[in-house]
Design an enzyme around this catalytic site. Structure first.
Site, mmCIF file in Angstrom:
data_model
loop_
_atom_site.group_PDB
_atom_site.id
_atom_site.type_symbol
_atom_site.label_atom_id
_atom_site.label_comp_id
_atom_site.label_asym_id
_atom_site.label_seq_id
_atom_site.Cartn_x
_atom_site.Cartn_y
_atom_site.Cartn_z
ATOM 1 N N LYS A 77 0.816 -1.216 0.000
ATOM 2 C CA LYS A 77 0.000 0.000 0.000
ATOM 3 C C LYS A 77 0.851 1.269 0.000
ATOM 4 C CE LYS A 77 -2.538 -1.275 3.595
ATOM 5 N NZ LYS A 77 -3.611 -1.242 4.607
ATOM 6 N N CYS A 78 2.135 1.119 -0.231
ATOM 7 C CA CYS A 78 3.073 2.248 -0.244
ATOM 8 C C CYS A 78 3.069 2.908 -1.623
ATOM 9 C CB CYS A 78 4.477 1.719 0.080
ATOM 10 S SG CYS A 78 5.783 2.953 0.027
ATOM 11 N N GLY A 79 3.312 4.207 -1.652
ATOM 12 C CA GLY A 79 3.421 4.920 -2.914
ATOM 13 C C GLY A 79 4.572 4.423 -3.778
#
Length: 159
Positions: free
Chosen positions: A34-36
Site C-alpha cells: 500500500k506504499c506509494g
C-alpha cells in the site's frame, strides 16, 4: 558472520536457511503493497527475470512497520503477484527496525551503517548481497531498482 547464518520464513510458513543461496547474488528488500513506492515491484520483477538465469534472487520481505501493508505475508504476496506480476520469493510479515526486528534486517543495517545510517527509514530499502554473502550496497527507498543494474552486472562479471 554472514548472510548465510540467518533464516527466513516464506509467505507459506516454510522456514529455511539463507545458505540455500550460497554463490548467488541477492537483492533483499522490505516491501509494502500500500506504499506509494509499490510500483517498484515491477522493476524488482524485471531485474529478477533479467538476471535469474545468471543466479540473481530477489527476496521480498513485507513489513507493516510503516503502516502500509496488508494483514499478513500471504495477503501481501498475493497482492504482489496479482497487481505487479511478482514471481520472486516473498516472505512473512516482519519488522525491520527496533527490538523486534527480524535478525536478518538487524544484520543488513549493521553491515551498511555508514552514510545512510542504521535505521531503515521507509519501505523499499534495498540491499545488494554478493555471491559470498557479503552486503555490498544499500539503496534508498526512492532509488529505482533498475539503477542497480550496473552494480549487479559488476557482481556477475566478478564471479
Amino acid at each position: 558472520m554472514s548472510i548465510y547464518d540467518f533464516e527466513a520464513t516464506l509467505e507459506n510458513g516454510e522456514t529455511y536457511s539463507l545458505d540455500r543461496y550460497k554463490g548467488q547474488p541477492l537483492i533483499i528488500v522490505n516491501t509494502a503493497t500500500k506504499c506509494g513506492l509499490a510500483p517498484q515491484f515491477e522493476q524488482l520483477e524485471e531485474l529478477y527475470k533479467t538476471y535469474k538465469n545468471q543466479g540473481l534472487v530477489v527476496l521480498g520481505f513485507p513489513s507493516d512497520q510503516f503502516k502500509q501493508e496488508l494483514e499478513n505475508g500471504q495477503e501481501a504476496a498475493e497482492a504482489c503477484r496479482l497487481t505487479y506480476g511478482v514471481t520472486f520469493p516473498m516472505h512473512q510479515l516482519c519488522r525491520v527496525n527496533g527490538k523486534e526486528a527480524l535478525p536478518l534486517f538487524s544484520y543488513l543495517k549493521e553491515e551498511t551503517g555508514g552514510t545512510l545510517g542504521s535505521a531503515i527509514k521507509w519501505n523499499f530499502t534495498k540491499f545488494l548481497v554478493n555471491q559470498q554473502g557479503e552486503v555490498v550496497q544499500r539503496y534508498a527507498p526512492q532509488t529505482n531498482p533498475l539503477k542497480m543494474t550496473a552494480d549487479i552486472d559488476a557482481l556477475l562479471a566478478a564471479n
